[in-house]
Motif scaffolding. Sequence first.
Motif, short mmCIF file in Angstrom:
data_model
loop_
_atom_site.label_atom_id
_atom_site.label_comp_id
_atom_site.label_asym_id
_atom_site.label_seq_id
_atom_site.Cartn_x
_atom_site.Cartn_y
_atom_site.Cartn_z
N SER A 90 -49.83 18.95 41.65
CA SER A 90 -48.41 19.46 41.43
C SER A 90 -47.71 18.90 42.66
O SER A 90 -47.97 19.21 43.71
CB SER A 90 -48.22 20.80 41.50
OG SER A 90 -46.72 20.89 41.23
N GLU A 91 -46.84 17.66 42.33
CA GLU A 91 -45.94 17.12 43.33
C GLU A 91 -44.94 18.07 43.86
O GLU A 91 -45.02 18.22 45.15
CB GLU A 91 -45.38 15.91 42.97
CG GLU A 91 -44.64 15.14 43.93
CD GLU A 91 -43.73 13.85 43.30
OE1 GLU A 91 -44.50 12.73 43.34
OE2 GLU A 91 -42.82 14.06 42.71
N THR A 92 -44.35 18.94 43.16
CA THR A 92 -43.53 19.85 43.55
C THR A 92 -43.95 20.76 44.67
O THR A 92 -43.69 21.18 45.80
CB THR A 92 -42.79 20.74 42.56
OG1 THR A 92 -42.13 19.60 41.67
CG2 THR A 92 -41.89 21.73 42.97
N ARG A 93 -45.43 21.40 44.39
CA ARG A 93 -45.96 22.29 45.16
C ARG A 93 -46.65 21.73 46.58
O ARG A 93 -46.35 22.07 47.47
CB ARG A 93 -47.12 23.03 44.33
CG ARG A 93 -48.02 23.96 45.10
CD ARG A 93 -49.17 24.53 44.30
NE ARG A 93 -48.96 25.22 42.94
CZ ARG A 93 -48.87 24.65 41.66
NH1 ARG A 93 -49.57 23.69 41.71
NH2 ARG A 93 -48.60 25.35 40.59
N MET A 94 -46.96 20.56 46.21
CA MET A 94 -47.27 19.46 47.27
C MET A 94 -46.30 19.27 48.40
O MET A 94 -46.25 19.42 49.44
CB MET A 94 -47.88 18.32 46.96
CG MET A 94 -48.46 17.36 47.91
SD MET A 94 -49.95 18.06 49.08
CE MET A 94 -49.99 16.85 50.16
N LEU A 95 -44.99 18.98 47.64
CA LEU A 95 -43.83 18.49 48.56
C LEU A 95 -43.51 19.94 49.38
O LEU A 95 -43.39 20.01 50.72
CB LEU A 95 -42.81 18.43 47.99
CG LEU A 95 -41.57 17.80 48.71
CD1 LEU A 95 -40.82 16.48 47.87
CD2 LEU A 95 -40.50 18.92 48.88
N VAL A 96 -43.52 21.15 48.88
CA VAL A 96 -43.07 22.35 49.46
C VAL A 96 -44.09 22.62 50.51
O VAL A 96 -43.96 23.01 51.55
CB VAL A 96 -42.97 23.68 48.56
CG1 VAL A 96 -42.55 24.87 49.26
CG2 VAL A 96 -42.01 23.21 47.59
N LEU A 97 -45.43 22.80 50.07
CA LEU A 97 -46.55 23.20 51.06
C LEU A 97 -46.58 22.22 52.01
O LEU A 97 -46.98 22.64 53.48
CB LEU A 97 -47.79 23.31 50.50
CG LEU A 97 -47.96 24.34 49.40
CD1 LEU A 97 -49.34 24.36 48.64
CD2 LEU A 97 -47.84 25.63 50.03
N LEU A 98 -46.36 20.80 52.04
CA LEU A 98 -46.72 20.06 53.06
C LEU A 98 -45.47 19.90 53.91
O LEU A 98 -45.65 20.22 55.22
CB LEU A 98 -46.26 18.26 52.27
CG LEU A 98 -46.31 17.16 53.21
CD1 LEU A 98 -47.52 17.04 53.86
CD2 LEU A 98 -45.81 16.08 52.41
N MET A 99 -44.27 20.28 53.74
CA MET A 99 -43.32 20.36 54.44
C MET A 99 -43.26 21.61 55.24
O MET A 99 -43.12 21.69 56.78
CB MET A 99 -41.77 20.27 53.85
CG MET A 99 -41.46 18.89 53.16
SD MET A 99 -39.77 18.88 52.65
CE MET A 99 -39.01 18.83 54.15
N ILE A 100 -43.74 22.46 55.03
CA ILE A 100 -43.89 23.96 55.39
C ILE A 100 -44.97 24.01 56.41
O ILE A 100 -44.95 24.22 57.54
CB ILE A 100 -44.32 25.29 54.54
CG1 ILE A 100 -42.94 25.53 53.58
CG2 ILE A 100 -44.83 26.43 55.26
CD1 ILE A 100 -43.45 26.54 52.44
N THR A 101 -46.29 23.41 56.20
CA THR A 101 -47.34 23.12 56.97
C THR A 101 -47.04 22.21 57.95
O THR A 101 -47.24 22.52 59.36
CB THR A 101 -48.63 22.49 56.06
OG1 THR A 101 -48.84 23.42 54.87
CG2 THR A 101 -49.70 22.47 57.03
#
Length: 610
Positions: A90-101
Motif C-alpha cells: 500500500s503506497e499510502t501506508r508506506m508513505l505514512v510509516l516511512l515518514m514516521i520512521t
Amino acid sequence: MNYELLWVLALLLVAVVLFTTNKVRMDVVALLVIIAFVLSGTLSLAEATAGFSDPNVLLIAALFVIGEGLVRTGIAYQVGEWLMKAARNSETRMLVLLMITVAALGAVMSSTGVVAIFIPVVLSVSLKMKSSPARLLMPLSFAGLISGMMTLVATPPNMVVNSELLREGVAGFGFFAVTPIGIVVLAMGIGYMLVARYWLATDSTQSQGEQWLRRTFRDLIHDYHLSGRARRLAVRPGSPLIGHRLDDLGLRDHYGANVVAIERWRKFRRVMVSVSSNTELHQRDVLLIDMSSSDMDLRQFCSEKMLEPMILRGEYFSDQARDVGMAEVTLIPDSELLGKSLREVGFRSRYGVNVVGIRRAGQALDGKLIDEELQLGDILLVIGDWKQIRQLQQKKHNFLLLSLPAEVDDVAPAVSQAPHALFCLALMVAMMLTEEIPNPIAAIIACILMGKFRCIDMESAYRSIHWPSLILIVGMMPFALALQKTGGVALVVSMLMQISGGAGAHVMLISLFLLCAVIGLFISNTATAVLMAPIAIGAAREMSVSPYPFAMIIAIAASAAFMTPISSPVNTLVLAPGGYKFGDFVRLGVPFTLLVMGASVILVPILFPF
C-alpha cells in the motif's frame, strides 16, 4: 556603520558567495574565515578559535558515532526491512510509516545518513508496488528535515541555538523541548504529502523516476549507450601485453581502450575477474574492453598488440552476472570527488571498479569520460566484482549506491551486537533527560559503551565523524561574535524593530522565520542558525520579552529547508533517483514552509510564553 562592521559584512558576503558557488569546500571557507578574523585584528586568536572548545561540537561528533553504531549493528536496515513488510503493498501506508520512521530515526541520527539508508528501500518498494519512486522520495526528504524538530540533539542548528542561550546566561532547552512542535509538523507533513504526492506523478517525474524501478543489465547498457562500445579481445601467444600491468601499458591513455574485466582460465574453465591498475595480463586472457573514448582502427590495434577479436553476444553481461556486476552510484553533496575527473582521483585504483558511463541531468555523456569533471547529481555506472561494488556502500562520505543494500552481514558487521547498541542509545537518552549529566558527556559515555560492546571499532568511529560539518560550525561561530562586537547584531535588531517591533511579538516571530528561511536558501542551515540566533535573542531583549520563543523559531526555521533541492543535503540526495526538477521542490516546498511557519508562530508562544 563603522569600518570594522563593514569589513565583517564584506567577509560574510564573500563567504555566502563561496558557499553558493561551491567552488571552494565549505570547511575550507570556514577555516579561511578564522584566519581573516585573526589577521585583521577583528577577533583575538582565542575568540576566533573558541568554537573548537564548544561542548556542542563535541556532542555533534559523538552523535555521528552513535549513528554509525546503529548502522553497523544493522538496526537501521532492519527497520527498513520491517517497513517493507508493514506497508503490505500500500503506497499510502508506506508513505505514512516511512515518514514516521525516518523522523524517529533522525531524532538520534544524522538525517542525511537516514535518508541515504532509506533511498534503496523506497526504490525497492516502488518496484514491488509498480509505482513511481517520485511519489515517495520527496516525502522521505521532507521527513528527514522534520526529524530535526524532534529532539534537541536531532540537528546541529538546535544545538547551536541552545548554545547561544547558554552563552547569554539563561538556561537552555530541554531534550524534548522541540518535540511537540515536531510532532505537529510531522502530522502536517504526512497529511500534506498524502495529497501532494499526486502532484509528483507527472509524466516527467514518472518517466524519469521509473528508470530506477527495473534496472537490468540490458536497461543499463541501453541507458548509458554502451551498445557497440564493448569488445572481447583474446591475448594471443607472443603478445607484447603479456606480463605487463595495465597501468604500465597505458591502453586507456594511448588508445582509449579501457579494460573493465578479464576472462581468465582457472581449473579448466573461464571465470570473470575484476581488474585494477596492478592487474598483470596473461596469455589466453580475454579482455573486455570499453572503447567509448576511442576512434582508433580496431584491426590495426589488434594486429599491433597480437589480440584476437571474439564474439560478444547481446546477453553476454547477463550470462556473466554471477562474476561481474554493474551498479549505479551518485555522489553525495560533500563528496571529495566533486570537481575532479576520474583520472585525478584514480578511480579504478582507489575503488577497484571501472566507471563505464556517466549520466548528467538525465542524459548519458559520450566521449572521454576519464577526463570529465564530476558534478553534483551525476550518476556513475560502475562495473566490476560484486564484492568491490558492495564495498562502495561503505564509502558513505563520497557515494550513495542506488540499489538495495547487500546482505545484512556485509553492511552490518556487528549485527549480533544490535541489542547492546539499543541499550547504549536508550541509556544516552535517559541520561540526557535527567539533565544531571551534560549532554556531551552522556553522548561520550554511550560512544565508549558502544566500543566496549563491539558495536563499533575505533577506525569506524573516527571515519563516521563528518569533519567538514564540524569545521563549518567552528568556522562560522566567530561571525556571531564579530557581529556582536562590531554592532552588526544591534543594527539588524534595530532594523527588525523598525519593521516589525511595533506590530507585536507574533509579527517579529514571522519576520525572524522568513529572514532565516531566505538566508537558508544560500548557506547551510547550521551556518544560518549561527548567524540568526544572536539576532533573535537580541530582538527579544530589545522587546523585553522571553528569549525562548525567539530562539525556538530560529531552530524550527533552520530545519524548514524544504524549498529548493540545494537547501539541504537530504533534498539533493533524492533529486536524481526521484527524477525531480528544481521547480518540483519550489512547487511543493514553498507552500509547506509557509504552513510550518504558520503552525510555529501559533505553537511556539503557547509552549514558550513571551
